[in-house]
Design a protein around this motif. Structure first.
Motif, short mmCIF file in Angstrom:
data_model
loop_
_atom_site.label_atom_id
_atom_site.label_comp_id
_atom_site.label_asym_id
_atom_site.label_seq_id
_atom_site.Cartn_x
_atom_site.Cartn_y
_atom_site.Cartn_z
N LEU A 186 79.25 16.93 -7.67
CA LEU A 186 80.19 17.96 -7.23
C LEU A 186 80.23 19.13 -8.22
N LEU A 187 80.10 18.82 -9.51
CA LEU A 187 80.32 19.84 -10.53
C LEU A 187 79.07 20.56 -11.02
N GLU A 188 78.04 19.78 -11.33
CA GLU A 188 76.90 20.40 -12.03
C GLU A 188 76.18 21.47 -11.21
N PRO A 189 75.96 21.24 -9.91
CA PRO A 189 75.31 22.31 -9.13
C PRO A 189 76.13 23.60 -9.14
N GLY A 190 77.44 23.47 -9.05
CA GLY A 190 78.31 24.65 -9.10
C GLY A 190 78.22 25.35 -10.44
N ALA A 191 78.18 24.54 -11.51
CA ALA A 191 78.07 25.11 -12.84
C ALA A 191 76.77 25.87 -13.00
N LEU A 192 75.70 25.31 -12.42
CA LEU A 192 74.39 25.98 -12.52
C LEU A 192 74.40 27.30 -11.75
N LEU A 276 59.70 15.48 -12.36
CA LEU A 276 59.17 16.78 -12.78
C LEU A 276 59.19 17.78 -11.62
N ARG A 277 58.79 17.30 -10.46
CA ARG A 277 58.75 18.22 -9.31
C ARG A 277 60.15 18.65 -8.89
N GLU A 278 61.10 17.74 -9.03
CA GLU A 278 62.48 18.11 -8.71
C GLU A 278 62.99 19.18 -9.68
N HIS A 279 62.70 18.99 -10.96
CA HIS A 279 63.08 19.99 -11.96
C HIS A 279 62.43 21.34 -11.63
N ALA A 280 61.13 21.30 -11.31
CA ALA A 280 60.39 22.53 -11.04
C ALA A 280 61.04 23.31 -9.90
N LEU A 281 61.47 22.57 -8.89
CA LEU A 281 62.07 23.22 -7.73
C LEU A 281 63.34 23.98 -8.12
N VAL A 282 64.16 23.36 -8.98
CA VAL A 282 65.39 24.02 -9.42
C VAL A 282 65.03 25.31 -10.16
N PHE A 283 64.07 25.22 -11.07
CA PHE A 283 63.70 26.42 -11.85
C PHE A 283 63.11 27.51 -10.97
N ASP A 284 62.36 27.12 -9.94
CA ASP A 284 61.80 28.13 -9.04
C ASP A 284 62.91 28.94 -8.38
N HIS A 285 63.95 28.25 -7.96
CA HIS A 285 65.09 28.97 -7.36
C HIS A 285 65.75 29.89 -8.38
N LEU A 286 65.92 29.39 -9.59
CA LEU A 286 66.56 30.20 -10.63
C LEU A 286 65.72 31.44 -10.94
N LEU A 287 64.41 31.26 -10.98
CA LEU A 287 63.53 32.38 -11.28
C LEU A 287 63.60 33.46 -10.21
N LEU A 288 63.90 33.03 -8.97
CA LEU A 288 64.03 34.00 -7.89
C LEU A 288 65.44 34.59 -7.82
N GLY A 289 66.29 34.15 -8.74
CA GLY A 289 67.66 34.65 -8.73
C GLY A 289 68.50 34.02 -7.64
N ASP A 290 68.05 32.88 -7.13
CA ASP A 290 68.74 32.24 -6.03
C ASP A 290 69.62 31.09 -6.56
N GLY A 291 70.83 31.43 -6.99
CA GLY A 291 71.73 30.44 -7.56
C GLY A 291 72.12 29.37 -6.57
N HIS A 292 72.34 29.76 -5.31
CA HIS A 292 72.74 28.80 -4.29
C HIS A 292 71.61 27.79 -4.04
N GLY A 293 70.40 28.30 -3.92
CA GLY A 293 69.24 27.41 -3.71
C GLY A 293 69.05 26.47 -4.89
N ALA A 294 69.26 27.00 -6.10
CA ALA A 294 69.12 26.16 -7.29
C ALA A 294 70.13 25.03 -7.26
#
Lengths: 332, 385
Positions: A186-192, A276-294
């Motif tokens: 509930l918390l960590e995705p929102g924090a990210l 590793l692939r799950e982590h990569a996916l989060v960073f890809d969203h962040l790199l695109l500036g997509d906080g919601h997707g991350a």
């Protein structure tokens, strides 16, 4: 059987002893300098008992000598008759992070993290009794400080008192993992998502690059590498969100990281491509500036990792011999 | 210097009666070192030092040892009758309750996890399975009106105060105790094979109270002790079928219960250490394939175990043995236990009936519960009380 190293397990008198010895050897504490227990304790930002113990041990080593009048002097016995009354705050000493820098920090806070780590590192293996006197002796702190630490741990639900009023820790249950996971997802995705606008894209790109390096095999998957990757996502990336209570709540909910770490230590690293692939996916969203997707990708990762941590906890539960702090006694 | 390879095997003592050890030693072209460990120490060894063994006869822990990668995937194509195992797994889907975890945690899935969809890689070679329940002496029946169905609740019934024994093994013991609590307290648990913390507490508290009241006469560790416990005055207790075979060969009229609440199902399977390679790995496959000839399975049939592919053991059993153990028919002649001593008298019928009738009555499978650490904490409290 593999033994896990205790993190931050060194007693304070040993830290003080080694720091003083090193500074004498390097000449930061010149031969002839007078050392009073109270002055050394003040300079290092620790209480007196560990300093007294450390100084006595250094006498036995011949690094310093006792003065007939008061205190000690740097150098072997019979050297200086009139020691230099130097203000220790005026000396530039080379000190480990445990010392010097924590001026004014309450005593309980200095040892809380160490005690917490010791407890978290053993409760997946069983149930342990905590000795108040043992903690006092181990860290050279008073009963008051020990009680302060333990009551705060009690407040966090990490330990409890049994019917005969002994402090008991553990066992780490699947329920604890489930409960922490429910809070964490509930918390960590929102924090990210909240942190995303403040993240530095060059740092993100570097973290993303590290994942690729491991996936492609150019960087070997070691415990240190995993630790780095976990810190990149679950600690560093969250730092730039500014809500402190949220940061603390997230950190408290990240207990599965302990299980993963213990599993890697005792059982070893296996293929971790899914993680590793799950982590990569989060960073890809962040790199695109997509906080919601991350945030969505992170929640998926947390759910998948929860299942892995649950399976790993089961494996740890068959272990008998974890390396435990001397103030803990296994009871079941 | 190349040495004659030595295969190191870890198992519980029940699953490898002496006759099987001797057969394996004489028929396989390499040395065998069997370590029979009846406690959790066996599992600890497997998980922490895969290099210290080659083959492990696992029971209800395959998910855990696979997570730890203490074992390696077995190539089904290298197993004699491997195709039959695969077919069996598909065919048994219709009896999934009866065969439960024998087949649903068998195959390596493309993601690396284990599951029921057949592939050519298995994490364990299924070998033996069966059902357990408590056993009792005819004296017990005086306490209940004739025709009362057997119930797990009897294990906790006041009428048998001081005359009951239970096993010390935490996983199986807790499952049996939970079945007994369900029956005696008239309640039901969501999943007896995976109890929650509260449910474990409830069962443990009842066991502790009963123990302090003197309800339990003994707590046994293995099938030898189980047999002794009944010789020394326990009239009703947890039971392993090899102990029944022993007791009957000594003339003790022990009855294996057919509880109305169902049996506790179990299976024992072969796993290969993740560290086995080269000659050791070849020897491990040879050992697995030796089991697939059915001879050893025929020996353990005589202590009440079913073999995963019954047709493979049938040629090594007499018609009377097959009819008694698998078909559920009255024994036509006297039958012997694995040691060759008479243990079934002519005319006797196996309690619970035929193979499929018995397997269909499984209520719960042995399982390593999610809250295992907590379970062990409470169980040790019970043992030490």
């Amino acid at each position: 059987m593999a033994k896990a190293k205790l993190a931050g397990s060194k007693p304070y008198y040993q830290i003080v002893r080694e720091a003083l010895r090193a500074n004498v050897v390097d000449g930061n504490l010149p031969v002839g300098t007078r050392l009073l227990v109270s002055a050394v304790a003040d300079r290092l930002g620790v209480s007196r008992p560990p300093v007294k113990r450390a100084l006595d041990l250094l006498v036995a080593e011949g690094v310093i000598a006792p003065l007939s009048s008061q205190g000690y002097v740097v150098g072997a016995l019979g050297g200086q008759e009139s020691p230099a009354r130097t203000n220790l705050h005026g000396l530039t000493l080379d000190l480990p992070p445990e010392l010097g820098s924590k001026l004014g920090q309450p005593s309980w806070e200095r040892i809380f993290a160490a005690v917490e780590a010791h407890i978290m590192n053993c409760i997946p293996f069983g149930t342990f009794q905590i000795s108040e006197a043992g903690i006092g002796g181990y860290f050279d702190v008073s009963r008051t400080v020990v009680r302060d630490v333990l009551s705060r741990m009690d407040g966090r639900g990490l330990i409890e008192k049994d019917r005969s009023s002994h402090w008991i820790a553990g066992p780490f249950s699947a329920r604890m993992l489930d409960d922490a996971h429910e809070v964490r997802r509930l918390l960590e995705p929102g924090a990210l998502a909240a942190a995303q606008p403040h993240l530095d894209s060059s740092i993100l790109a570097k973290a993303r690059g590290e994942i690729d390096a491991v996936l492609e095999g150019s960087v070997k998957l070691t415990r240190e590498a995993v630790e780095r990757l976990e810190t990149d996502l679950h600690v560093k990336a969250l730092r730039s969100q500014r809500n402190r209570p949220l940061a603390q709540a997230v950190q408290l909910s990240q207990i599965s990281l302990v299980i993963n770490r213990l599993f890697y230590t005792y059982i070893g690293l296996h293929e971790e491509n899914e993680m590793l692939r799950e982590h990569a996916l989060v960073f890809d969203h962040l790199l695109l500036g997509d906080g919601h997707g991350a945030a969505v990708a992170l929640r998926h990762h947390l759910d998948a990792d929860h299942e892995r941590a649950r399976a790993r906890l089961k494996v740890l539960s068959v272990f008998d011999a974890a390396e435990i702090a001397p103030y803990l006694t296994r009871i079941h | 210097m190349p040495q004659r390879p030595k295969l190191r095997v870890i198992a519980r003592s029940e699953v490898l009666p002496r006759r099987v050890l001797e057969q394996a030693a004489s028929e396989l072209p390499f040395d065998l070192e069997f370590e029979l460990i009846d406690s959790v120490k066996g599992l600890q060894r497997v998980v922490t030092s895969p290099e210290s063994f080659d083959v492990y006869h696992q029971w209800h822990t395959v998910d855990l040892i696979w997570t730890a990668r203490a074992i390696q995937a077995i190539d089904l194509k290298r197993i004699h009758n491997g195709a039959l195992i695969k077919n069996h797994a598909v065919a048994r889907r219709s009896d999934s309750r009866a065969f439960g975890s024998v087949f649903n945690q068998l195959f390596v899935q493309p993601s690396g996890t284990i599951g029921p969809t057949p592939t050519d890689q298995i994490v364990m070679l299924p070998l033996q399975h069966g059902v357990d329940s408590f056993a009792f002496l005819p004296a017990v029946l005086k306490e209940w009106p004739p025709g009362t169905p057997h119930s797990w609740g009897w294990m906790l019934d006041k009428r048998l105060h001081g005359r009951v024994a239970i096993m010390s093994e935490p996983v199986l013991g807790m499952i049996e105790a939970a079945l007994a609590v369900e029956a005696s307290e008239n309640m039901s648990f969501a999943d007896v094979g995976n109890l929650s913390i509260e449910e474990i507490d409830l069962v443990a508290d009842i066991l502790l109270r009963k123990k302090k009241l003197g309800h339990f006469k003994t707590i046994w560790n293995n099938h030898h002790e189980a047999a002794r416990s009944m010789q020394r005055g326990a009239v009703l207790q947890s039971m392993f079928s090899p102990a029944i075979a022993t007791l009957r060969s000594q003339g003790v009229p022990v009855v294996s219960a057919v509880p109305q609440e169902g049996f506790r199902g179990w299976h024992v399977d072969l796993c290969i250490s993740s560290a086995a390679q080269g000659e050791q790995l070849e020897a491990a496959y040879a050992y697995l394939n030796w089991w697939m000839n059915g001879k050893a399975g025929a020996v353990t049939t005589r202590q009440g175990y079913y073999f995963v592919l019954p047709d493979l053991v049938r040629p090594h059993l007499s018609a009377a043995e097959w009819d008694y153990w698998y078909a559920g028919k009255p024994a036509e002649t006297a039958l012997t236990n694995p040691a060759g001593e008479p243990s079934v008298a002519p005319g006797e019928i196996r309690e619970g009936g035929s193979y499929l009738e018995r397997m269909a009555r499984v209520r719960v499978w042995n399982a390593f519960m999610d809250e295992h650490t907590y379970l062990v904490r409470r169980w040790r409290e019970f043992l030490e009380a």
